[in-house]
Motif scaffolding. Structure first.
Motif, PDB file in Angstrom:
ATOM      1  N   HIS A 106       4.613   2.682  24.610  1.00 46.29           N
ATOM      2  CA  HIS A 106       4.985   2.022  23.230  1.00 46.29           C
ATOM      3  C   HIS A 106       6.261   2.953  22.938  1.00 46.29           C
ATOM      4  N   THR A 107       6.272   4.195  22.697  1.00 53.83           N
ATOM      5  CA  THR A 107       7.493   4.990  22.224  1.00 53.83           C
ATOM      6  C   THR A 107       8.372   5.007  23.327  1.00 53.83           C
ATOM      7  N   VAL A 108       8.040   5.016  24.425  1.00 51.87           N
ATOM      8  CA  VAL A 108       9.528   4.661  25.413  1.00 51.87           C
ATOM      9  C   VAL A 108       9.971   3.197  25.068  1.00 51.87           C
ATOM     10  N   GLN A 109       9.170   2.436  24.937  1.00 49.96           N
ATOM     11  CA  GLN A 109       9.872   0.905  24.750  1.00 49.96           C
ATOM     12  C   GLN A 109      10.532   0.850  23.214  1.00 49.96           C
ATOM     13  N   TYR A 110      10.186   1.658  22.401  1.00 56.23           N
ATOM     14  CA  TYR A 110      10.712   1.878  21.027  1.00 56.23           C
ATOM     15  C   TYR A 110      12.042   2.518  21.013  1.00 56.23           C
ATOM     16  N   THR A 129      -4.253  19.742  29.980  1.00 59.61           N
ATOM     17  CA  THR A 129      -4.373  18.342  30.858  1.00 59.61           C
ATOM     18  C   THR A 129      -3.932  17.149  29.954  1.00 59.61           C
ATOM     19  N   ASN A 130      -3.871  17.230  28.813  1.00 56.76           N
ATOM     20  CA  ASN A 130      -3.295  15.989  28.110  1.00 56.76           C
ATOM     21  C   ASN A 130      -1.759  15.871  28.209  1.00 56.76           C
ATOM     22  N   ASP A 131      -1.095  17.123  28.211  1.00 52.09           N
ATOM     23  CA  ASP A 131       0.454  17.200  28.501  1.00 52.09           C
ATOM     24  C   ASP A 131       0.748  16.749  29.669  1.00 52.09           C
ATOM     25  N   MET A 132      -0.103  17.005  30.745  1.00 54.69           N
ATOM     26  CA  MET A 132       0.330  16.763  32.266  1.00 54.69           C
ATOM     27  C   MET A 132       0.168  15.312  32.259  1.00 54.69           C
ATOM     28  N   ALA A 133      -0.785  14.563  31.545  1.00 55.23           N
ATOM     29  CA  ALA A 133      -0.852  13.060  31.813  1.00 55.23           C
ATOM     30  C   ALA A 133      -0.085  12.470  30.967  1.00 55.23           C
ATOM     31  N   ARG A 134       0.512  12.941  30.077  1.00 55.82           N
ATOM     32  CA  ARG A 134       1.538  12.476  29.103  1.00 55.82           C
ATOM     33  C   ARG A 134       2.793  12.667  29.861  1.00 55.82           C
ATOM     34  N   MET A 135       3.139  13.632  30.741  1.00 59.83           N
ATOM     35  CA  MET A 135       4.320  13.627  31.672  1.00 59.83           C
ATOM     36  C   MET A 135       4.240  12.569  32.671  1.00 59.83           C
ATOM     37  N   ARG A 136       3.124  12.026  33.357  1.00 61.20           N
ATOM     38  CA  ARG A 136       3.150  11.194  33.983  1.00 61.20           C
ATOM     39  C   ARG A 136       3.134   9.525  33.390  1.00 61.20           C
ATOM     40  N   TYR A 137       2.694   9.662  32.344  1.00 61.77           N
ATOM     41  CA  TYR A 137       2.814   8.370  31.635  1.00 61.77           C
ATOM     42  C   TYR A 137       4.388   7.907  31.278  1.00 61.77           C
ATOM     43  N   PHE A 138       5.087   8.906  30.795  1.00 57.92           N
ATOM     44  CA  PHE A 138       6.377   9.086  30.476  1.00 57.92           C
ATOM     45  C   PHE A 138       7.041   8.668  31.714  1.00 57.92           C
ATOM     46  N   LEU A 139       7.167   9.307  32.753  1.00 55.56           N
ATOM     47  CA  LEU A 139       7.927   8.757  33.791  1.00 55.56           C
ATOM     48  C   LEU A 139       7.570   7.332  34.308  1.00 55.56           C
ATOM     49  N   GLU A 140       6.225   6.950  34.210  1.00 58.21           N
ATOM     50  CA  GLU A 140       5.960   5.494  34.643  1.00 58.21           C
ATOM     51  C   GLU A 140       6.626   4.701  33.728  1.00 58.21           C
ATOM     52  N   ALA A 141       6.337   5.109  32.352  1.00 58.34           N
ATOM     53  CA  ALA A 141       6.890   4.110  31.319  1.00 58.34           C
ATOM     54  C   ALA A 141       8.421   3.876  31.502  1.00 58.34           C
ATOM     55  N   VAL A 142       9.059   4.941  31.659  1.00 55.10           N
ATOM     56  CA  VAL A 142      10.627   4.928  31.732  1.00 55.10           C
ATOM     57  C   VAL A 142      11.092   4.214  32.988  1.00 55.10           C
ATOM     58  N   HIS A 143      10.533   4.133  33.930  1.00 54.45           N
ATOM     59  CA  HIS A 143      10.463   3.203  35.374  1.00 54.45           C
ATOM     60  C   HIS A 143      10.398   1.899  35.009  1.00 54.45           C
ATOM     61  N   ASP A 144       9.169   1.622  34.259  1.00 52.13           N
ATOM     62  CA  ASP A 144       8.588   0.231  34.133  1.00 52.13           C
ATOM     63  C   ASP A 144       9.738  -0.542  33.276  1.00 52.13           C
ATOM     64  N   GLU A 259      -1.405   4.774  17.146  1.00 56.16           N
ATOM     65  CA  GLU A 259      -0.351   4.043  16.474  1.00 56.16           C
ATOM     66  C   GLU A 259       0.796   4.784  16.116  1.00 56.16           C
ATOM     67  N   LEU A 260       2.019   4.328  16.387  1.00 57.49           N
ATOM     68  CA  LEU A 260       3.290   4.849  16.262  1.00 57.49           C
ATOM     69  C   LEU A 260       3.843   4.656  14.711  1.00 57.49           C
ATOM     70  N   ILE A 261       4.238   5.826  14.217  1.00 52.06           N
ATOM     71  CA  ILE A 261       4.589   5.886  12.931  1.00 52.06           C
ATOM     72  C   ILE A 261       6.064   6.437  12.740  1.00 52.06           C
ATOM     73  N   CYS A 262       7.029   5.303  12.234  1.00 54.85           N
ATOM     74  CA  CYS A 262       8.462   5.303  12.532  1.00 54.85           C
ATOM     75  C   CYS A 262       8.998   5.866  11.246  1.00 54.85           C
ATOM     76  N   SER A 268      14.394   5.527  11.141  1.00 54.31           N
ATOM     77  CA  SER A 268      13.424   4.618  10.322  1.00 54.31           C
ATOM     78  C   SER A 268      13.210   3.202  10.965  1.00 54.31           C
ATOM     79  N   LEU A 269      13.753   2.996  11.946  1.00 57.25           N
ATOM     80  CA  LEU A 269      13.864   1.649  12.567  1.00 57.25           C
ATOM     81  C   LEU A 269      12.436   1.331  13.078  1.00 57.25           C
ATOM     82  N   PRO A 270      11.907   0.084  12.855  1.00 57.70           N
ATOM     83  CA  PRO A 270      10.636  -0.634  13.078  1.00 57.70           C
ATOM     84  C   PRO A 270      10.435  -0.605  14.422  1.00 57.70           C
ATOM     85  N   PRO A 271       9.119  -0.623  14.857  1.00 54.07           N
ATOM     86  CA  PRO A 271       8.893  -0.748  16.319  1.00 54.07           C
ATOM     87  C   PRO A 271       9.197  -2.244  16.779  1.00 54.07           C
ATOM     88  N   PRO A 272       9.321  -2.657  18.291  1.00 52.44           N
ATOM     89  CA  PRO A 272       9.309  -3.886  18.560  1.00 52.44           C
ATOM     90  C   PRO A 272       7.918  -4.446  18.711  1.00 52.44           C
TER      91      PRO A 272
END
Length: 377
Positions: A106-110, A129-144, A259-262, A268-272
Protein backbone atom coordinates in the motif's frame (compact mmCIF):
# COMPACT_ATOMS: atom_id res chain seq x y z
CA UNK A 1 -2.36 -16.83 42.70
CA UNK A 2 -2.73 -17.53 38.97
CA UNK A 3 -3.44 -21.10 37.98
CA UNK A 4 -1.56 -20.81 34.66
CA UNK A 5 1.88 -19.41 33.96
CA UNK A 6 2.96 -18.02 30.60
CA UNK A 7 6.75 -18.11 30.36
CA UNK A 8 8.20 -15.42 28.08
CA UNK A 9 11.78 -14.84 26.93
CA UNK A 10 12.92 -11.45 25.60
CA UNK A 11 16.09 -10.76 23.63
CA UNK A 12 18.26 -8.58 25.95
CA UNK A 13 18.66 -5.58 23.64
CA UNK A 14 15.01 -5.66 22.58
CA UNK A 15 13.77 -4.89 26.11
CA UNK A 16 14.94 -1.27 25.79
CA UNK A 17 12.67 -0.65 22.80
CA UNK A 18 9.24 0.97 22.66
CA UNK A 19 8.04 -2.10 20.77
CA UNK A 20 8.87 -4.33 23.72
CA UNK A 21 7.13 -1.99 26.18
CA UNK A 22 3.94 -2.01 24.11
CA UNK A 23 4.08 -5.77 23.54
CA UNK A 24 4.62 -6.48 27.23
CA UNK A 25 1.74 -4.18 28.17
CA UNK A 26 -0.65 -6.08 25.86
CA UNK A 27 0.70 -9.39 27.12
CA UNK A 28 0.23 -8.51 30.78
CA UNK A 29 -3.17 -6.82 30.40
CA UNK A 30 -4.67 -9.76 28.52
CA UNK A 31 -3.07 -12.32 30.82
CA UNK A 32 -4.47 -10.55 33.88
CA UNK A 33 -8.00 -10.67 32.43
CA UNK A 34 -7.63 -14.40 31.82
CA UNK A 35 -6.07 -15.03 35.26
CA UNK A 36 -2.76 -16.05 33.70
CA UNK A 37 0.56 -15.13 35.29
CA UNK A 38 3.33 -13.84 32.99
CA UNK A 39 6.90 -14.68 33.98
CA UNK A 40 9.76 -13.09 32.10
CA UNK A 41 12.73 -15.45 31.88
CA UNK A 42 16.32 -14.96 30.76
CA UNK A 43 17.38 -18.58 30.14
CA UNK A 44 15.54 -21.74 29.09
CA UNK A 45 17.34 -23.52 31.90
CA UNK A 46 15.13 -21.63 34.35
CA UNK A 47 12.00 -23.41 33.15
CA UNK A 48 10.40 -25.82 35.65
CA UNK A 49 10.67 -29.59 35.32
CA UNK A 50 6.98 -29.72 34.37
CA UNK A 51 7.34 -28.16 30.93
CA UNK A 52 4.66 -25.87 29.47
CA UNK A 53 3.15 -26.72 26.09
CA UNK A 54 4.24 -23.34 24.69
CA UNK A 55 6.35 -20.31 25.57
CA UNK A 56 6.69 -16.82 24.09
CA UNK A 57 9.81 -15.39 22.42
CA UNK A 58 9.89 -11.58 22.13
CA UNK A 59 12.39 -10.21 19.61
CA UNK A 60 12.97 -9.30 15.97
CA UNK A 61 16.61 -10.42 15.67
CA UNK A 62 17.07 -13.40 13.39
CA UNK A 63 19.98 -15.16 15.12
CA UNK A 64 18.55 -14.87 18.64
CA UNK A 65 15.15 -16.13 17.47
CA UNK A 66 16.70 -19.08 15.64
CA UNK A 67 18.74 -19.99 18.72
CA UNK A 68 15.76 -19.80 21.08
CA UNK A 69 13.44 -21.68 18.71
CA UNK A 70 15.99 -24.50 18.61
CA UNK A 71 16.29 -24.54 22.42
CA UNK A 72 12.53 -24.63 23.02
CA UNK A 73 11.79 -27.22 20.36
CA UNK A 74 14.59 -29.39 21.74
CA UNK A 75 12.66 -29.36 25.04
CA UNK A 76 9.35 -30.16 23.35
CA UNK A 77 7.96 -26.63 23.85
CA UNK A 78 6.09 -24.84 21.04
CA UNK A 79 7.54 -21.35 20.38
CA UNK A 80 5.23 -18.35 20.01
CA UNK A 81 7.11 -15.54 18.26
CA UNK A 82 6.15 -11.98 19.12
CA UNK A 83 7.93 -9.25 17.17
CA UNK A 84 9.24 -11.47 14.39
CA UNK A 85 7.05 -13.09 11.75
CA UNK A 86 6.81 -16.78 12.68
CA UNK A 87 6.49 -17.84 9.04
CA UNK A 88 10.14 -16.92 8.48
CA UNK A 89 11.47 -19.31 11.13
CA UNK A 90 9.86 -22.66 10.51
CA UNK A 91 6.68 -24.39 9.42
CA UNK A 92 5.34 -25.15 12.92
CA UNK A 93 5.95 -21.91 14.80
CA UNK A 94 3.04 -19.87 16.15
CA UNK A 95 2.60 -16.15 16.62
CA UNK A 96 0.74 -12.95 15.79
CA UNK A 97 1.78 -11.38 12.49
CA UNK A 98 1.74 -7.69 11.61
CA UNK A 99 0.61 -7.61 7.98
CA UNK A 100 3.72 -5.80 6.75
CA UNK A 101 3.40 -7.23 3.24
CA UNK A 102 0.10 -5.46 2.58
CA UNK A 103 1.39 -2.35 4.36
CA UNK A 104 4.51 -2.13 2.19
CA UNK A 105 2.44 -2.78 -0.94
CA UNK A 106 0.00 0.00 0.00
CA UNK A 107 2.87 2.40 0.76
CA UNK A 108 4.47 1.73 -2.61
CA UNK A 109 1.13 2.22 -4.36
CA UNK A 110 0.61 5.46 -2.42
CA UNK A 111 3.98 6.85 -3.55
CA UNK A 112 3.44 5.81 -7.17
CA UNK A 113 -0.11 7.20 -7.28
CA UNK A 114 1.42 10.54 -6.16
CA UNK A 115 3.78 10.48 -9.15
CA UNK A 116 6.83 9.17 -7.28
CA UNK A 117 8.28 6.33 -9.35
CA UNK A 118 11.97 6.21 -8.36
CA UNK A 119 11.78 4.62 -4.95
CA UNK A 120 14.32 3.38 -2.41
CA UNK A 121 14.01 1.28 0.74
CA UNK A 122 16.21 2.74 3.49
CA UNK A 123 17.55 1.41 6.80
CA UNK A 124 17.18 -2.34 6.38
CA UNK A 125 19.16 -4.20 9.06
CA UNK A 126 20.38 -7.61 7.79
CA UNK A 127 20.13 -8.95 11.38
CA UNK A 128 16.45 -8.01 11.62
CA UNK A 129 14.07 -10.61 10.22
CA UNK A 130 11.32 -8.01 9.75
CA UNK A 131 13.60 -5.67 7.81
CA UNK A 132 14.65 -8.44 5.46
CA UNK A 133 11.00 -9.35 4.87
CA UNK A 134 10.21 -5.68 4.16
CA UNK A 135 13.00 -5.63 1.57
CA UNK A 136 11.40 -8.53 -0.29
CA UNK A 137 7.94 -6.99 -0.04
CA UNK A 138 9.30 -3.66 -1.33
CA UNK A 139 10.92 -5.18 -4.41
CA UNK A 140 7.83 -7.30 -5.17
CA UNK A 141 5.45 -4.36 -4.78
CA UNK A 142 7.49 -2.01 -6.98
CA UNK A 143 7.64 -4.63 -9.72
CA UNK A 144 3.92 -5.40 -9.38
CA UNK A 145 3.19 -1.69 -9.91
CA UNK A 146 5.12 -1.72 -13.17
CA UNK A 147 8.20 0.19 -11.97
CA UNK A 148 11.80 -0.93 -11.83
CA UNK A 149 13.76 -1.66 -8.66
CA UNK A 150 16.63 -3.90 -7.66
CA UNK A 151 18.66 -4.66 -4.56
CA UNK A 152 20.76 -1.59 -5.40
CA UNK A 153 17.72 0.47 -4.40
CA UNK A 154 17.69 -1.14 -0.94
CA UNK A 155 20.05 0.69 1.44
CA UNK A 156 21.03 -1.68 4.23
CA UNK A 157 22.85 -0.98 7.50
CA UNK A 158 26.32 -2.36 6.85
CA UNK A 159 28.38 -0.65 9.56
CA UNK A 160 25.95 1.84 11.12
CA UNK A 161 22.73 3.66 10.31
CA UNK A 162 24.42 7.04 9.85
CA UNK A 163 26.56 5.58 7.06
CA UNK A 164 23.49 3.94 5.51
CA UNK A 165 21.63 7.26 5.39
CA UNK A 166 24.71 9.04 4.04
CA UNK A 167 25.01 6.45 1.29
CA UNK A 168 21.37 6.96 0.33
CA UNK A 169 21.63 10.77 0.38
CA UNK A 170 24.76 10.59 -1.78
CA UNK A 171 22.47 9.03 -4.40
CA UNK A 172 19.31 10.94 -3.50
CA UNK A 173 19.29 12.71 -6.87
CA UNK A 174 18.27 9.41 -8.43
CA UNK A 175 15.15 9.04 -6.25
CA UNK A 176 11.95 10.90 -5.52
CA UNK A 177 10.74 8.65 -2.68
CA UNK A 178 12.28 6.94 0.36
CA UNK A 179 10.38 4.27 2.27
CA UNK A 180 12.16 3.75 5.60
CA UNK A 181 11.84 0.59 7.66
CA UNK A 182 10.72 2.52 10.76
CA UNK A 183 10.18 6.01 12.14
CA UNK A 184 13.60 6.14 13.81
CA UNK A 185 15.31 5.75 10.45
CA UNK A 186 12.92 8.19 8.78
CA UNK A 187 13.40 10.91 11.41
CA UNK A 188 17.19 10.68 11.11
CA UNK A 189 16.81 10.84 7.34
CA UNK A 190 14.73 14.02 7.66
CA UNK A 191 17.42 15.63 9.83
CA UNK A 192 20.27 14.61 7.51
CA UNK A 193 18.36 15.66 4.37
CA UNK A 194 17.68 19.10 5.87
CA UNK A 195 21.40 19.60 6.51
CA UNK A 196 22.05 18.88 2.84
CA UNK A 197 19.34 21.26 1.66
CA UNK A 198 17.15 18.48 0.25
CA UNK A 199 13.55 19.71 0.33
CA UNK A 200 10.95 17.31 1.70
CA UNK A 201 8.40 16.61 0.29
CA UNK A 202 9.12 18.75 -2.81
CA UNK A 203 12.19 16.81 -3.89
CA UNK A 204 11.79 13.65 -1.86
CA UNK A 205 8.79 11.90 -0.30
CA UNK A 206 9.70 10.16 2.99
CA UNK A 207 7.70 7.62 5.00
CA UNK A 208 8.52 5.68 8.14
CA UNK A 209 6.61 3.03 10.07
CA UNK A 210 5.50 2.58 13.67
CA UNK A 211 3.56 5.79 14.36
CA UNK A 212 6.01 7.02 17.00
CA UNK A 213 5.33 10.28 18.82
CA UNK A 214 8.63 11.71 17.57
CA UNK A 215 7.31 11.50 13.99
CA UNK A 216 4.67 14.12 14.83
CA UNK A 217 7.32 16.43 16.33
CA UNK A 218 9.40 16.83 13.18
CA UNK A 219 9.27 19.44 10.43
CA UNK A 220 7.75 18.28 8.17
CA UNK A 221 5.65 15.83 10.16
CA UNK A 222 6.31 12.26 9.17
CA UNK A 223 4.10 9.96 7.12
CA UNK A 224 4.06 6.64 8.93
CA UNK A 225 1.91 3.60 9.66
CA UNK A 226 0.38 1.84 12.61
CA UNK A 227 2.19 -1.20 13.98
CA UNK A 228 0.00 -2.43 16.81
CA UNK A 229 2.49 -4.11 19.14
CA UNK A 230 0.05 -3.89 22.04
CA UNK A 231 -2.36 -6.07 20.07
CA UNK A 232 0.55 -8.38 19.26
CA UNK A 233 0.98 -8.97 22.98
CA UNK A 234 -2.75 -9.53 23.45
CA UNK A 235 -2.96 -12.07 20.66
CA UNK A 236 0.15 -13.90 21.88
CA UNK A 237 -1.68 -14.68 25.12
CA UNK A 238 -4.72 -16.00 23.25
CA UNK A 239 -2.47 -18.19 21.09
CA UNK A 240 -0.67 -19.50 24.17
CA UNK A 241 -3.95 -20.24 25.90
CA UNK A 242 -5.23 -22.15 22.88
CA UNK A 243 -2.06 -24.21 22.51
CA UNK A 244 -2.12 -25.07 26.22
CA UNK A 245 -5.65 -26.41 25.89
CA UNK A 246 -5.23 -28.08 22.48
CA UNK A 247 -1.92 -29.91 22.56
CA UNK A 248 -2.79 -31.68 19.30
CA UNK A 249 -2.50 -28.34 17.42
CA UNK A 250 0.97 -27.65 16.02
CA UNK A 251 0.78 -23.91 15.38
CA UNK A 252 -1.58 -20.90 15.32
CA UNK A 253 -1.19 -17.64 13.38
CA UNK A 254 -3.14 -14.38 13.79
CA UNK A 255 -2.81 -11.52 11.28
CA UNK A 256 -2.98 -7.91 12.52
CA UNK A 257 -3.63 -5.18 9.89
CA UNK A 258 -1.55 -2.01 9.60
CA UNK A 259 -2.78 1.42 8.50
CA UNK A 260 -0.98 4.16 6.55
CA UNK A 261 -1.00 7.61 8.21
CA UNK A 262 -0.32 10.39 5.70
CA UNK A 263 1.38 13.60 6.88
CA UNK A 264 3.52 16.45 5.56
CA UNK A 265 6.58 14.42 4.52
CA UNK A 266 4.44 13.14 1.63
CA UNK A 267 2.59 16.46 1.13
CA UNK A 268 -0.30 15.17 3.28
CA UNK A 269 -1.78 13.53 0.20
CA UNK A 270 -4.56 11.06 1.04
CA UNK A 271 -3.96 7.41 0.10
CA UNK A 272 -5.70 6.01 -2.99
CA UNK A 273 -8.50 3.47 -2.77
CA UNK A 274 -6.76 0.11 -2.56
CA UNK A 275 -8.22 -2.89 -4.38
CA UNK A 276 -9.45 -5.46 -1.85
CA UNK A 277 -7.03 -8.09 -3.16
CA UNK A 278 -4.01 -5.82 -3.67
CA UNK A 279 -0.76 -7.12 -2.20
CA UNK A 280 2.88 -7.40 -3.09
CA UNK A 281 3.62 -10.84 -4.10
CA UNK A 282 24.99 -22.35 19.04
CA UNK A 283 25.57 -19.31 21.25
CA UNK A 284 23.18 -16.52 22.00
CA UNK A 285 24.35 -13.75 19.68
CA UNK A 286 24.84 -10.21 20.90
CA UNK A 287 23.80 -6.92 19.36
CA UNK A 288 24.41 -3.25 20.10
CA UNK A 289 22.49 -0.15 19.13
CA UNK A 290 24.41 2.73 17.61
CA UNK A 291 24.34 6.11 19.30
CA UNK A 292 21.88 8.01 17.08
CA UNK A 293 19.37 5.18 16.97
CA UNK A 294 19.64 4.69 20.73
CA UNK A 295 19.08 8.43 21.25
CA UNK A 296 15.82 8.31 19.31
CA UNK A 297 14.62 5.18 21.08
CA UNK A 298 15.27 6.76 24.48
CA UNK A 299 13.58 10.01 23.45
CA UNK A 300 10.50 8.10 22.25
CA UNK A 301 10.48 6.16 25.53
CA UNK A 302 10.57 9.50 27.36
CA UNK A 303 7.68 10.89 25.28
CA UNK A 304 5.34 7.92 25.70
CA UNK A 305 5.63 8.20 29.49
CA UNK A 306 4.88 11.95 29.58
CA UNK A 307 1.68 13.33 31.09
CA UNK A 308 0.27 16.81 30.39
CA UNK A 309 2.56 18.45 32.95
CA UNK A 310 5.62 16.80 31.42
CA UNK A 311 4.62 18.03 27.95
CA UNK A 312 4.25 21.53 29.40
CA UNK A 313 7.77 21.30 30.82
CA UNK A 314 9.10 20.07 27.44
CA UNK A 315 7.57 23.10 25.70
CA UNK A 316 9.20 25.40 28.26
CA UNK A 317 12.59 23.71 27.84
CA UNK A 318 12.33 24.20 24.07
CA UNK A 319 11.76 27.93 24.80
CA UNK A 320 14.95 28.02 26.93
CA UNK A 321 12.98 28.98 30.05
CA UNK A 322 14.74 28.65 33.40
CA UNK A 323 13.43 26.39 36.15
CA UNK A 324 12.01 29.43 37.93
CA UNK A 325 10.19 30.64 34.80
CA UNK A 326 8.85 27.14 34.12
CA UNK A 327 7.43 27.00 37.65
CA UNK A 328 5.76 30.39 37.19
CA UNK A 329 4.20 29.52 33.85
CA UNK A 330 2.88 26.10 34.93
CA UNK A 331 1.87 27.21 38.46
CA UNK A 332 4.00 24.58 40.19
CA UNK A 333 6.93 24.70 42.60
CA UNK A 334 10.55 24.77 41.45
CA UNK A 335 11.03 21.53 43.35
CA UNK A 336 8.38 19.87 41.19
CA UNK A 337 10.07 21.22 38.07
CA UNK A 338 13.42 19.79 39.12
CA UNK A 339 11.89 16.43 40.10
CA UNK A 340 10.07 16.14 36.78
CA UNK A 341 13.15 17.18 34.79
CA UNK A 342 15.24 14.57 36.57
CA UNK A 343 12.73 11.87 35.55
CA UNK A 344 12.71 13.15 31.96
CA UNK A 345 16.53 13.14 31.85
CA UNK A 346 16.62 9.52 33.05
CA UNK A 347 14.14 8.32 30.44
CA UNK A 348 15.83 10.26 27.65
CA UNK A 349 19.25 8.95 28.67
CA UNK A 350 20.86 12.36 29.34
CA UNK A 351 22.51 13.73 32.47
CA UNK A 352 22.11 17.50 32.12
CA UNK A 353 19.72 20.26 31.09
CA UNK A 354 22.06 21.20 28.25
CA UNK A 355 22.13 17.65 26.91
CA UNK A 356 18.33 17.44 27.16
CA UNK A 357 17.84 20.72 25.28
CA UNK A 358 20.24 19.61 22.54
CA UNK A 359 18.40 16.31 22.11
CA UNK A 360 14.96 17.95 22.01
CA UNK A 361 15.96 20.68 19.57
CA UNK A 362 17.61 18.18 17.22
CA UNK A 363 14.43 16.14 16.71
CA UNK A 364 11.45 18.17 17.96
CA UNK A 365 10.91 21.02 15.54
CA UNK A 366 7.11 20.90 15.47
CA UNK A 367 6.21 22.28 18.89
CA UNK A 368 2.59 22.81 17.82
CA UNK A 369 2.10 19.05 18.21
CA UNK A 370 3.25 19.17 21.84
CA UNK A 371 0.97 22.14 22.52
CA UNK A 372 -1.89 20.09 21.07
CA UNK A 373 -1.10 17.27 23.48
CA UNK A 374 -1.47 19.70 26.38
CA UNK A 375 -5.05 20.45 25.41
CA UNK A 376 -5.86 16.76 24.77
CA UNK A 377 -4.85 15.54 28.21
Amino acid sequence: MCRNILYAFAEPNYVSSVWFAKTLSGLQDTAARLRIEVRLMSRVGELPALRPAAAALISDKTEWVQYMVYELERMGIKPILVGAAPTGHGSHISGPILDRQTLVAHTVQYFISAGRHRLASVGNDPRDTNDMARMRYFLEAVHDMGCSASERDVYTVKSNLEQCIKEFLDHAGGYDGAICVNDYVAVQLLVAADKRGIRIPEQLFVAGSGNMIIGSCTTPTLTTSTLNYYEMGCQAVHIWNYLQQHTEVSDVHVSIPCELICRQSTASLPPPAYPANFSGQVETPGNTLEAADLQLRRLENCLIHCDSLDFGILCCVLENLSGEKIAERLFISQGTVQYRLKKLYQRAGVSSRRGFETLLKLYITNTDFLVGLLSDQ
